[in-house]
Design an enzyme around this catalytic site. Structure first.
Site, PDB file in Angstrom:
ATOM      1  N   GLY A  31       0.834  -1.190   0.000  1.00  8.60           N
ATOM      2  CA  GLY A  31       0.000   0.000   0.000  1.00  8.60           C
ATOM      3  C   GLY A  31       0.871   1.243   0.000  1.00  8.60           C
ATOM      4  O   GLY A  31       2.017   1.204   0.456  1.00  8.60           O
TER       5      GLY A  31
ATOM      6  N   GLN B  23       3.035  10.143   1.145  1.00  6.56           N
ATOM      7  CA  GLN B  23       4.334   9.470   1.249  1.00  6.56           C
ATOM      8  C   GLN B  23       5.249   9.805   0.068  1.00  6.56           C
ATOM      9  O   GLN B  23       6.460   9.587   0.141  1.00  6.56           O
ATOM     10  CB  GLN B  23       4.148   7.951   1.316  1.00  6.56           C
ATOM     11  CG  GLN B  23       3.461   7.474   2.577  1.00  6.56           C
ATOM     12  CD  GLN B  23       3.315   5.968   2.570  1.00  6.56           C
ATOM     13  OE1 GLN B  23       2.359   5.432   2.034  1.00  6.56           O
ATOM     14  NE2 GLN B  23       4.290   5.263   3.141  1.00  6.56           N
TER      15      GLN B  23
ATOM     16  N   CYS C  79       5.768   0.034   7.275  1.00 13.36           N
ATOM     17  CA  CYS C  79       5.391   1.163   6.417  1.00 13.36           C
ATOM     18  C   CYS C  79       6.615   1.584   5.618  1.00 13.36           C
ATOM     19  O   CYS C  79       7.728   1.645   6.152  1.00 13.36           O
ATOM     20  CB  CYS C  79       4.917   2.320   7.295  1.00 13.36           C
ATOM     21  SG  CYS C  79       4.487   3.799   6.371  1.00 13.36           S
ATOM     22  N   LEU C  80       6.424   1.890   4.342  1.00 15.65           N
ATOM     23  CA  LEU C  80       7.549   2.310   3.503  1.00 15.65           C
ATOM     24  C   LEU C  80       8.156   3.614   4.003  1.00 15.65           C
ATOM     25  O   LEU C  80       9.316   3.912   3.711  1.00 15.65           O
ATOM     26  CB  LEU C  80       7.099   2.463   2.044  1.00 15.65           C
ATOM     27  CG  LEU C  80       6.672   1.157   1.351  1.00 15.65           C
ATOM     28  CD1 LEU C  80       6.091   1.439  -0.021  1.00 15.65           C
ATOM     29  CD2 LEU C  80       7.852   0.193   1.252  1.00 15.65           C
TER      30      LEU C  80
ATOM     31  N   HIS D 276      -4.624   1.636   7.312  1.00 19.48           N
ATOM     32  CA  HIS D 276      -3.262   2.177   7.425  1.00 19.48           C
ATOM     33  C   HIS D 276      -3.054   3.301   6.394  1.00 19.48           C
ATOM     34  O   HIS D 276      -2.540   4.379   6.727  1.00 19.48           O
ATOM     35  CB  HIS D 276      -2.259   1.038   7.214  1.00 19.48           C
ATOM     36  CG  HIS D 276      -0.814   1.439   7.175  1.00 19.48           C
ATOM     37  ND1 HIS D 276       0.123   0.932   8.053  1.00 19.48           N
ATOM     38  CD2 HIS D 276      -0.136   2.271   6.351  1.00 19.48           C
ATOM     39  CE1 HIS D 276       1.307   1.471   7.763  1.00 19.48           C
ATOM     40  NE2 HIS D 276       1.180   2.274   6.736  1.00 19.48           N
ATOM     41  N   GLU D 277      -3.485   3.057   5.144  1.00 21.04           N
ATOM     42  CA  GLU D 277      -3.270   4.058   4.083  1.00 21.04           C
ATOM     43  C   GLU D 277      -4.154   5.289   4.295  1.00 21.04           C
ATOM     44  O   GLU D 277      -3.707   6.424   4.081  1.00 21.04           O
ATOM     45  CB  GLU D 277      -3.523   3.453   2.695  1.00 21.04           C
ATOM     46  CG  GLU D 277      -2.680   2.245   2.329  1.00 21.04           C
ATOM     47  CD  GLU D 277      -1.202   2.402   2.626  1.00 21.04           C
ATOM     48  OE1 GLU D 277      -0.682   3.531   2.569  1.00 21.04           O
ATOM     49  OE2 GLU D 277      -0.551   1.391   2.945  1.00 21.04           O
TER      50      GLU D 277
ATOM     51  N   HIS E  53      -2.713   7.654   6.685  1.00 22.61           N
ATOM     52  CA  HIS E  53      -1.673   8.527   6.099  1.00 22.61           C
ATOM     53  C   HIS E  53      -2.279   9.844   5.601  1.00 22.61           C
ATOM     54  O   HIS E  53      -1.629  10.889   5.660  1.00 22.61           O
ATOM     55  CB  HIS E  53      -0.995   7.843   4.908  1.00 22.61           C
ATOM     56  CG  HIS E  53       0.162   6.958   5.264  1.00 22.61           C
ATOM     57  ND1 HIS E  53       1.306   7.434   5.871  1.00 22.61           N
ATOM     58  CD2 HIS E  53       0.375   5.632   5.079  1.00 22.61           C
ATOM     59  CE1 HIS E  53       2.156   6.427   6.047  1.00 22.61           C
ATOM     60  NE2 HIS E  53       1.611   5.326   5.578  1.00 22.61           N
TER      61      HIS E  53
HETATM   62 NI    NI Z   1       2.452   3.387   5.489  1.00 26.58          NI
END
Ligand code: NI
Length: 181
Positions: free
Chosen positions: A46, A51, A96-97, A138-139, A142
């Site tokens: 995701g 991000q 998470c990235l 989660h997304e 963000h």
């Molecule tokens: Ni994330």
């Protein structure tokens, strides 16, 4: 399609609230496609627009993990909104990235229903459970400037942020050294 640089914590851009998309136009579709390509290469399941430095309410998700040889099943969403959550909770060891190399158990509703605009601008709804429900929540977090580490204890969060900051400073120093020599 372009690969976009992914912002990592701590960074104030990850703490901002993203703006709704007025209309899913070519620019938004381009962002969706670039985000998907970036996510696959990372690799992640995701990615949210903040991000990659775009303060727009856009997320992409693919829990099929095509890099493991399964057929891709991408979701590209504008203005995703959680309209219902289940009573039961689920605990997932999230990563998470934007918080590279760190994982923590996060408790969230085990299921959710999400309303969104697809890449044609059509209103759609999806009912999700398990990893998809976790990933969507989660997304969407963000988009409101919330990271998974905001769901864990302050002690654990600060430990992770301190380590990330240290690594960032070390990387900056290395870059500077390279520039000098
Ligand atoms: Ni994330």
């Amino acid at each position: 399609m372009a690969l976009l640089p992914i912002i990592t914590a701590p960074d104030p851009r990850l703490k901002q609230v993203a703006d709704p998309v007025d209309r899913v136009d070519d620019e938004v579709r381009q962002l969706m496609d670039d985000m998907l390509a970036t996510m696959y290469v990372a690799p992640g399941i995701g990615l949210a627009a903040p991000q990659v430095g775009a303060l727009k309410r856009v997320i992409v998700v693919d829990i099929s993990r095509p890099e493991e040889g399964r057929p891709p099943a991408p979701l590209q969403m504008a203005n995703p909104e959680i309209v219902e959550v289940s009573d039961e909770d689920i605990t997932w060891n999230e990563g998470c990235l934007s918080v590279p190399e760190h994982y923590a158990d996060v408790v969230r509703p085990a299921g959710c229903r999400v309303r969104y605009l697809d890449r044609e601008g059509e209103i759609r709804e999806i009912k999700a459970e398990g990893v998809l429900a976790v990933c969507l929540q989660h997304e969407i977090d963000h988009l409101d400037g919330i990271l998974f580490i905001d769901h864990v204890s302050a002690l654990k969060r600060n430990m992770i942020l301190r380590k990330l900051l240290k690594e960032k400073k070390a990387a900056e120093r290395e870059e500077k050294d390279e520039a000098v020599f």
